[in-house]
Write an enzyme that holds these catalytic residues in place. Structure first.
Site, PDB file in Angstrom:
ATOM      1  N   SER A 197       0.839  -1.199   0.000  1.00 44.26           N
ATOM      2  CA  SER A 197       0.000   0.000   0.000  1.00 44.26           C
ATOM      3  C   SER A 197       0.873   1.248   0.000  1.00 44.26           C
ATOM      4  O   SER A 197       1.868   1.310   0.734  1.00 44.26           O
ATOM      5  CB  SER A 197      -0.886   0.030   1.248  1.00 44.26           C
ATOM      6  OG  SER A 197      -1.729  -1.103   1.290  1.00 44.26           O
ATOM      7  N   SER A 198       0.493   2.236  -0.803  1.00 48.10           N
ATOM      8  CA  SER A 198       1.150   3.545  -0.838  1.00 48.10           C
ATOM      9  C   SER A 198       2.638   3.399  -1.202  1.00 48.10           C
ATOM     10  O   SER A 198       2.954   2.914  -2.283  1.00 48.10           O
ATOM     11  CB  SER A 198       0.937   4.243   0.504  1.00 48.10           C
ATOM     12  OG  SER A 198       1.333   5.576   0.438  1.00 48.10           O
TER      13      SER A 198
END
Ligand code: NAG
Ligand code: NAG
Length: 305
Positions: free
Chosen positions: A147-148
Site C-alpha cells: 500500500s502507498s
C-alpha cells in the site's frame, strides 16, 4: 579404521552444515510474526519479518506484503488480511521493514531501481530467495503487494525482479521509476510524480521498466492496480500512468481495453482489463489508500478460485 573414522566425520560434518544452513527456518515459530536475522546479503539493512502459518502448505507460495510510509512490518501485519489468509491457504508472508527514517521505501535511487543494484528492492529480493530455499517454496506462486509507498515498491519489485514474481497488486502507488531522483537521492520524495504531473506514453513507461533489467527476456508478473479518485497524497493520475506502464510492457492497446465494468468489484469501483496480465480498479470517492481486498487478492494470485 582411519577410513571409517574419516567417513564418520564427513557424515557428521555434512549433517552439522545442513543443520546450520537450515537453522534460520528452524528457528522460526509458526503462527506469529517473527524477525529473521542473519539471513543473507542485506545491502540496505532492511528489516526482514516473516509469518509462517501453522498450517504451512507443502512447497508453499510466498506473498511479500510491503508497508506504507510511517508504517512497519508489525503495522502491516496487524492492519492487512494476509496473516489470516496465510492460515487459510498455507503460504508464507514476508513483511519487509523500511530502514529509512519516516519508513518510506527507497524507490528513487538508481540502486533500488535496478535489478541486483544493491538497494532496498535488492534486499527484499534476497529475502524472497532465502524463503524459497528455506521452505522449498513453489516459485510459480511468489507474489508481491503493498500500500502507498509499499505499492510503489510493488511496482518496482515487479519491474526489477520479473524473474521472481508471478503477480503483483499495488494499492495506491505510482508507476515504477516515477519517483526517480535525478540527483540519485536515496528514499527521496518526488513531488511532480506524487502530484500526478509526470505523464508518459505507455511505450515510454514500459521502457522505464525494461531499463531496470536490461536484456531480460523471460516472463513478467501479471499486475493489478488499485487507486482512489479522491487520493490527495499520490494524485489519481498515477492510476492512469501506472496502468499505462503495465499495458505498455505487455503490448496492450491502452486506449482499447478488453473490458470496462462499472460497480465492480463493488459499488462505485470500476474495473478495467487491458489484457490477461493487466487490470486496474479505480475507486470513485476513495482517498489514500484503497482498502485491501484480501479475498480478491487471493483470486488474483490464484490461491482461491
Ligand atoms: C521526478 O521524477 C520524474 C520522472 O518521473 C523526473 O523527470 C524528475 O526529474 C524527478 N524529480 C526530481 C527532483 O528528481
Ligand atoms: C534470452 O536471454 C538468454 C539469457 O541471457 C539468452 O541466452 C537467449 O538467447 C535470449 N533469448 C532471446 C530470444 O533473446
Amino acid at each position: 579404521m582411519l577410513l571409517s573414522t574419516l567417513s564418520l566425520f564427513a557424515t557428521f560434518a555434512t549433517t552439522f552444515a545442513g543443520a546450520v544452513r537450515g537453522r534460520g527456518a528452524a528457528a522460526i515459530t509458526p503462527g506469529s510474526l517473527q524477525q529473521v536475522s542473519n539471513w543473507g546479503t542485506n545491502p540496505t539493512k532492511t528489516g526482514f519479518y516473516i509469518y509462517v502459518p501453522k498450517k504451512l502448505a507443502t512447497n508453499p507460495g510466498i506473498v511479500v506484503a510491503i508497508h506504507y510510509c510511517t508504517g512497519s512490518a508489525q503495522a502491516y501485519y496487524n492492519g492487512s488480511p494476509y496473516k489470516t489468509l496465510s492460515e487459510q491457504y498455507g503460504f508464507v508472508v514476508i513483511y519487509p521493514s523500511s530502514p529509512h527514517s519516516g519508513t518510506c521505501w527507497d524507490v528513487s535511487s538508481k540502486s533500488s531501481l535496478s535489478h541486483n543494484g544493491g538497494g532496498d528492492s535488492n534486499a527484499i529480493a534476497n529475502m524472497v530467495q532465502w524463503t524459497i530455499k528455506e521452505y522449498s517454496a513453489d516459485t510459480s506462486k511468489v507474489f508481491v503487494t503493498g500500500s502507498s509507498s509499499g505499492a510503489m515498491m510493488t511496482n518496482v519489485m515487479a519491474a526489477a525482479y520479473p524473474d521472481l514474481f508471478k503477480a503483483g497488486i499495488a494499492y495506491s502507488g505510482v508507476p515504477a521509476g516515477c519517483f526517480v531522483s535525478q540527483s540519485g537521492g536515496v528514499d527521496a520524495w518526488n513531488s511532480s510524480c506524487a502530484n500526478g504531473q509526470v505523464k508518459n506514453s505507455p511505450a515510454k513507461w514500459a521502457q522505464v521498466v525494461l531499463d531496470m533489467y536490461p536484456n531480460y527476456n523471460g516472463t513478467r508478473p501479471k499486475m493489478q492496480i488499485y487507486h482512489g479518485s479522491s487520493d490527495s497524497t499520490l494524485l489519481p493520475n498515477n492510476y492512469q500512468e501506472t496502468t499505462k506502464q503495465w499495458a505498455g510492457v505487455f503490448g496492450y492497446n491502452y486506449d482499447k481495453p478488453e473490458s470496462t465494468k462499472s460497480n465492480s468489484p463493488q459499488n462505485s469501483y470500476t474495473t478495467t482489463v487491458w489484457g490477461p496480465m493487466v487490470s486496474g480498479i479505480y475507486a470513485q470517492g476513495v482517498g489514500h489508500t484503497v482498502p485491501i481486498r484480501g479475498a480478491d487478492d487471493m483470486k488474483f494470485f490464484g490461491f482461491a478460485t
